[in-house]
Design a protein around this motif. Sequence first.
Motif, PDB file in Angstrom:
ATOM      1  N   UNK A   2       0.856  -1.184   0.000  1.00 12.03           N
ATOM      2  CA  UNK A   2       0.000   0.000   0.000  1.00 12.03           C
ATOM      3  C   UNK A   2       0.892   1.233   0.000  1.00 12.03           C
ATOM      4  N   UNK A   3       0.646   2.125  -0.932  1.00 12.53           N
ATOM      5  CA  UNK A   3       1.488   3.314  -1.078  1.00 12.53           C
ATOM      6  C   UNK A   3       0.611   4.483  -1.491  1.00 12.53           C
ATOM      7  N   UNK A  40       6.967  11.002  -4.630  1.00  7.68           N
ATOM      8  CA  UNK A  40       8.243  11.271  -3.958  1.00  7.68           C
ATOM      9  C   UNK A  40       9.273  10.181  -4.272  1.00  7.68           C
ATOM     10  N   UNK A  41       8.838   8.930  -4.307  1.00  2.00           N
ATOM     11  CA  UNK A  41       9.747   7.811  -4.627  1.00  2.00           C
ATOM     12  C   UNK A  41      10.323   7.988  -6.018  1.00  2.00           C
ATOM     13  N   UNK A  66       1.343  -3.349  -6.244  1.00  4.35           N
ATOM     14  CA  UNK A  66       1.223  -2.132  -5.426  1.00  4.35           C
ATOM     15  C   UNK A  66      -0.192  -1.584  -5.552  1.00  4.35           C
ATOM     16  N   UNK A  67      -0.744  -1.118  -4.437  1.00  4.27           N
ATOM     17  CA  UNK A  67      -2.001  -0.367  -4.465  1.00  4.27           C
ATOM     18  C   UNK A  67      -1.684   1.082  -4.103  1.00  4.27           C
ATOM     19  N   UNK A 109      -5.727   2.574  -7.062  1.00  3.53           N
ATOM     20  CA  UNK A 109      -5.432   1.784  -8.256  1.00  3.53           C
ATOM     21  C   UNK A 109      -4.576   0.597  -7.852  1.00  3.53           C
ATOM     22  N   UNK A 110      -4.921  -0.578  -8.366  1.00  4.79           N
ATOM     23  CA  UNK A 110      -4.103  -1.766  -8.160  1.00  4.79           C
ATOM     24  C   UNK A 110      -3.173  -1.919  -9.361  1.00  4.79           C
ATOM     25  N   UNK A 111      -1.874  -1.951  -9.083  1.00  2.00           N
ATOM     26  CA  UNK A 111      -0.862  -2.065 -10.130  1.00  2.00           C
ATOM     27  C   UNK A 111      -0.176  -3.426 -10.008  1.00  2.00           C
ATOM     28  N   UNK A 112       0.016  -4.107 -11.133  1.00  2.06           N
ATOM     29  CA  UNK A 112       0.695  -5.403 -11.110  1.00  2.06           C
ATOM     30  C   UNK A 112       1.855  -5.401 -12.099  1.00  2.06           C
TER      31      UNK A 112
END
Length: 454
Positions: free
Chosen positions: A298-299, A306-307, A342-343, A369-372
């Motif tokens: 979760x981000x 920022x990342x 990542x969500x 958003x769900x990212x794969x």
Amino acid sequence: MKRTLVKHALASTAAQDSILIEGWVRTRRDSKNFSFLEVNDGSSLASVQVIADAGIPGYEDISRMSTGASVAVCGRLVESPGKQKWEIQATSLKLVGTSPESYPLQKKGHSPEFLRTIAHLRPRTNLFGAVFRTRSRIAAAVHQFFTERDFFWVHTPIITASDCEGAGEMFHVTTLDPLADNKSYDRDFFGKAASLTVSGQLEGETFACALSNIYTFGPTFRAENSNTSRHAAEFWMIEPEMAFCDIYGDMEIAEAFIKHIANTMLADESGDFDFFCKFVDKGLRARLEEVSSKPFVRCSYTEAIDIMLASGEKFDYPPVWGMDLQTEHERFLTERHFKSPVIVYNYPREIKPFYMRLNEDEKTVTAMDVLVPGIGEIIGGSQREERLDVLEGNIARLGMDAEAYYWYNDLRRYGTVPHAGFGVGFERLIMFVTGVQNIRDVLPYPRTPRNCEF
């Protein structure tokens, strides 16, 4: 005699004295006193080998049983001395339908671009047979997931008078002559402007606020002039809605759903998944295993920006707070930084639709958003705005027609509750589990700009 599907014959645990196979000839090889036929009926990737001795009933038509011809074969299912476990020793043949030399699927490689021009025949190929069998299995897995969790399937309308996304990229439905002047909706079929739906979400929310947990699964339409490998004008959407649910519950259901779909594919024993791993995407199995086994990170959107800014990475679209994430950003986060799904949540208010719940900072909304890996975004969702005054303010701020959404506002007027949901494009889900890179190749008959064949 009852027909036996090829997949059941090949999975048999014992020889059978009498069997009927009906299908299409893939190849034929002739010897002096017998012929070999490879017959496939679409039930499996593998074909069954038929040995037909000269002199059996129907053998007089063997020369016309060419590639693409349809046949019926009666015979004995026996152990094969070759690579396959079983073969059929034919006792009779019947030529059902001939196929001339002009048949376009002769035994050679064909590009996906060529096969799109013969979409009515491409399901007979190995690739597209596997894709559309998989599409059917994954659709069943979608229903299984929600049924096991006490969701009700709701059939939302295809023709609608509301624009869920507010983007205006809709196909209009009318009985009026589009070339005539002085058109008036008073003379039109519905008496008002009507369009093909871009989403069943708003109507789905009305049922969630009565039945608690529902999902929609049906066709949707976008008149977006995007001629890319990821966009189509007609596609299918899965949209669950949950009452008494916040953004965190929404993320939990979304993660469980994607893991369920990945596990369904990993458990496939039909041969289709192995085919995709060998011939379409050699990294497919490892990617699905990663999605299945790893917790989704979760981000927040702000953290994600920022990342990327601190990474030193050179992006084609430099990340800036307030812009939507691009595919290159999504894949960087999943494949290079976190190395896991990542969500991303809490997006800027200005880039999201009116129905998403405003956070206390009044700058972001509870979108996620769900990212794969390998795909990027596969699910988009949010907690919906349940406060009537805030929702009415959003509608006014965006210049939308408040009267058109009176029924949607009523959900907040009469017994409002926190509720959340998400949407996932079914075709993007099929691309995810097959490794196929173009949406046109997971749709039976793709509808894209300047293309409405068949």
